[in-house]
Design a protein around this motif. Structure first.
Motif, mmCIF file in Angstrom:
data_model
loop_
_atom_site.group_PDB
_atom_site.id
_atom_site.type_symbol
_atom_site.label_atom_id
_atom_site.label_comp_id
_atom_site.label_asym_id
_atom_site.label_seq_id
_atom_site.Cartn_x
_atom_site.Cartn_y
_atom_site.Cartn_z
ATOM 1 N N MET A 40 41.286 -16.650 162.917
ATOM 2 C CA MET A 40 41.287 -17.447 164.119
ATOM 3 C C MET A 40 42.730 -17.842 164.417
ATOM 4 O O MET A 40 43.509 -18.119 163.519
ATOM 5 C CB MET A 40 40.428 -18.696 163.952
ATOM 6 N N THR A 41 43.044 -17.876 165.700
ATOM 7 C CA THR A 41 44.356 -18.283 166.177
ATOM 8 C C THR A 41 44.166 -19.416 167.176
ATOM 9 O O THR A 41 43.269 -19.354 168.022
ATOM 10 C CB THR A 41 45.064 -17.119 166.895
ATOM 11 N N ILE A 42 44.983 -20.448 167.068
ATOM 12 C CA ILE A 42 44.939 -21.545 168.033
ATOM 13 C C ILE A 42 46.280 -21.582 168.738
ATOM 14 O O ILE A 42 47.330 -21.664 168.091
ATOM 15 C CB ILE A 42 44.639 -22.894 167.364
ATOM 16 N N ARG A 43 46.234 -21.517 170.044
ATOM 17 C CA ARG A 43 47.461 -21.586 170.848
ATOM 18 C C ARG A 43 47.532 -22.956 171.513
ATOM 19 O O ARG A 43 46.534 -23.467 172.013
ATOM 20 C CB ARG A 43 47.476 -20.490 171.894
ATOM 21 N N GLU A 44 48.725 -23.505 171.510
ATOM 22 C CA GLU A 44 48.959 -24.823 172.097
ATOM 23 C C GLU A 44 49.926 -24.674 173.257
ATOM 24 O O GLU A 44 50.953 -24.000 173.149
ATOM 25 C CB GLU A 44 49.556 -25.769 171.054
ATOM 26 N N TYR A 45 49.586 -25.322 174.371
ATOM 27 C CA TYR A 45 50.438 -25.309 175.559
ATOM 28 C C TYR A 45 50.691 -26.745 175.973
ATOM 29 O O TYR A 45 49.771 -27.547 176.043
ATOM 30 C CB TYR A 45 49.760 -24.569 176.714
ATOM 31 N N SER A 46 51.935 -27.059 176.265
ATOM 32 C CA SER A 46 52.303 -28.380 176.754
ATOM 33 C C SER A 46 52.307 -28.355 178.271
ATOM 34 O O SER A 46 52.597 -27.329 178.885
ATOM 35 C CB SER A 46 53.698 -28.749 176.246
ATOM 36 N N GLY A 47 52.000 -29.486 178.865
ATOM 37 C CA GLY A 47 52.062 -29.585 180.319
ATOM 38 C C GLY A 47 53.460 -29.342 180.852
ATOM 39 O O GLY A 47 53.646 -28.992 182.013
ATOM 40 N N ALA A 48 54.471 -29.520 179.992
ATOM 41 C CA ALA A 48 55.854 -29.288 180.395
ATOM 42 C C ALA A 48 56.217 -27.806 180.345
ATOM 43 O O ALA A 48 57.235 -27.396 180.888
ATOM 44 C CB ALA A 48 56.802 -30.084 179.502
ATOM 45 N N ASP A 49 55.386 -26.997 179.678
ATOM 46 C CA ASP A 49 55.642 -25.560 179.570
ATOM 47 C C ASP A 49 55.257 -24.845 180.863
ATOM 48 O O ASP A 49 54.450 -25.341 181.637
ATOM 49 C CB ASP A 49 54.813 -24.935 178.440
ATOM 50 N N LEU A 50 55.817 -23.676 181.022
ATOM 51 C CA LEU A 50 55.380 -22.794 182.102
ATOM 52 C C LEU A 50 54.152 -22.055 181.572
ATOM 53 O O LEU A 50 54.269 -21.116 180.788
ATOM 54 C CB LEU A 50 56.486 -21.818 182.492
ATOM 55 N N ILE A 51 52.973 -22.527 181.945
ATOM 56 C CA ILE A 51 51.724 -21.982 181.418
ATOM 57 C C ILE A 51 51.216 -20.894 182.364
ATOM 58 O O ILE A 51 51.054 -21.145 183.558
ATOM 59 C CB ILE A 51 50.666 -23.095 181.266
ATOM 60 N N LEU A 69 47.695 -31.141 183.792
ATOM 61 C CA LEU A 69 48.691 -30.808 182.768
ATOM 62 C C LEU A 69 50.107 -30.853 183.311
ATOM 63 O O LEU A 69 51.011 -31.375 182.667
ATOM 64 C CB LEU A 69 48.398 -29.432 182.184
ATOM 65 N N ARG A 70 50.304 -30.306 184.483
ATOM 66 C CA ARG A 70 51.661 -30.287 185.056
ATOM 67 C C ARG A 70 52.142 -31.710 185.381
ATOM 68 O O ARG A 70 53.310 -32.018 185.209
ATOM 69 C CB ARG A 70 51.710 -29.399 186.281
ATOM 70 N N SER A 71 51.238 -32.566 185.809
ATOM 71 C CA SER A 71 51.604 -33.948 186.136
ATOM 72 C C SER A 71 51.954 -34.758 184.892
ATOM 73 O O SER A 71 52.875 -35.567 184.907
ATOM 74 C CB SER A 71 50.465 -34.649 186.878
ATOM 75 N N LEU A 72 51.218 -34.545 183.822
ATOM 76 C CA LEU A 72 51.412 -35.334 182.601
ATOM 77 C C LEU A 72 52.478 -34.764 181.670
ATOM 78 O O LEU A 72 52.889 -35.423 180.717
ATOM 79 C CB LEU A 72 50.085 -35.477 181.854
ATOM 80 N N LYS A 73 52.913 -33.552 181.919
ATOM 81 C CA LYS A 73 53.984 -32.884 181.158
ATOM 82 C C LYS A 73 53.770 -32.992 179.653
ATOM 83 O O LYS A 73 52.798 -32.479 179.124
ATOM 84 C CB LYS A 73 55.335 -33.399 181.596
ATOM 85 N N ILE A 101 41.684 -30.019 176.150
ATOM 86 C CA ILE A 101 42.903 -30.662 176.637
ATOM 87 C C ILE A 101 42.947 -32.048 176.021
ATOM 88 O O ILE A 101 41.953 -32.778 176.044
ATOM 89 C CB ILE A 101 42.926 -30.774 178.177
ATOM 90 N N GLU A 102 44.094 -32.393 175.449
ATOM 91 C CA GLU A 102 44.314 -33.724 174.909
ATOM 92 C C GLU A 102 45.362 -34.421 175.762
ATOM 93 O O GLU A 102 46.374 -33.826 176.117
ATOM 94 C CB GLU A 102 44.796 -33.664 173.452
ATOM 95 N N VAL A 103 45.097 -35.690 176.084
ATOM 96 C CA VAL A 103 46.028 -36.519 176.847
ATOM 97 C C VAL A 103 46.456 -37.659 175.930
ATOM 98 O O VAL A 103 45.609 -38.322 175.318
ATOM 99 C CB VAL A 103 45.358 -37.067 178.122
ATOM 100 N N PHE A 104 47.754 -37.875 175.836
ATOM 101 C CA PHE A 104 48.305 -38.873 174.922
ATOM 102 C C PHE A 104 48.954 -40.025 175.682
ATOM 103 O O PHE A 104 49.609 -39.819 176.702
ATOM 104 C CB PHE A 104 49.371 -38.221 174.023
ATOM 105 N N CYS A 105 48.764 -41.233 175.144
ATOM 106 C CA CYS A 105 49.424 -42.430 175.676
ATOM 107 C C CYS A 105 49.700 -43.336 174.484
ATOM 108 O O CYS A 105 48.773 -43.953 173.939
ATOM 109 C CB CYS A 105 48.538 -43.121 176.703
ATOM 110 N N GLY A 106 50.952 -43.362 174.068
ATOM 111 C CA GLY A 106 51.302 -44.145 172.881
ATOM 112 C C GLY A 106 50.599 -43.589 171.656
ATOM 113 O O GLY A 106 50.673 -42.408 171.372
#
Length: 79
Positions: free
Chosen positions: A1-12, A45-49, A68-73
């Motif tokens: 199994m492979t898990i890929r992670e993309y950040s909202g700041a990345d060019l997805i 994702l693009r808004s939250l970077k 999708i995970e959203v982080f705040c503190g």
């Protein structure tokens, strides 16, 4: 199994959002909940970077799960 992670700041790549959306639609239909279109998640994702991450799990090159995970503190929420 492979898990890929993309950040909202990345060019997805657009295909990544479509893969996520397809998995959400399958899950929503199975579990009977409303699912927004891929554009909603792309905008989120693009808004939250750096405060949002998209994960897709692949097994034998087939996407089998996504989140999708959203982080705040020190807190996090998943979609």
């Amino acid at each position: 199994m492979t898990i890929r992670e993309y950040s909202g700041a990345d060019l997805i790549p657009g295909q990544v959002f479509e893969t996520f959306s397809d998995l959400m639609l399958i899950t929503g239909e199975r579990d009977q909940f409303y699912v927004r279109g891929s554009q909603y998640f792309e905008n989120l994702l693009r808004s939250l970077k750096d405060d949002a991450r998209l994960f897709i799990a692949y097994y034998q090159k087939q996407a089998i799960a996504a989140s999708i995970e959203v982080f705040c503190g020190r807190k996090a929420w998943y979609l």
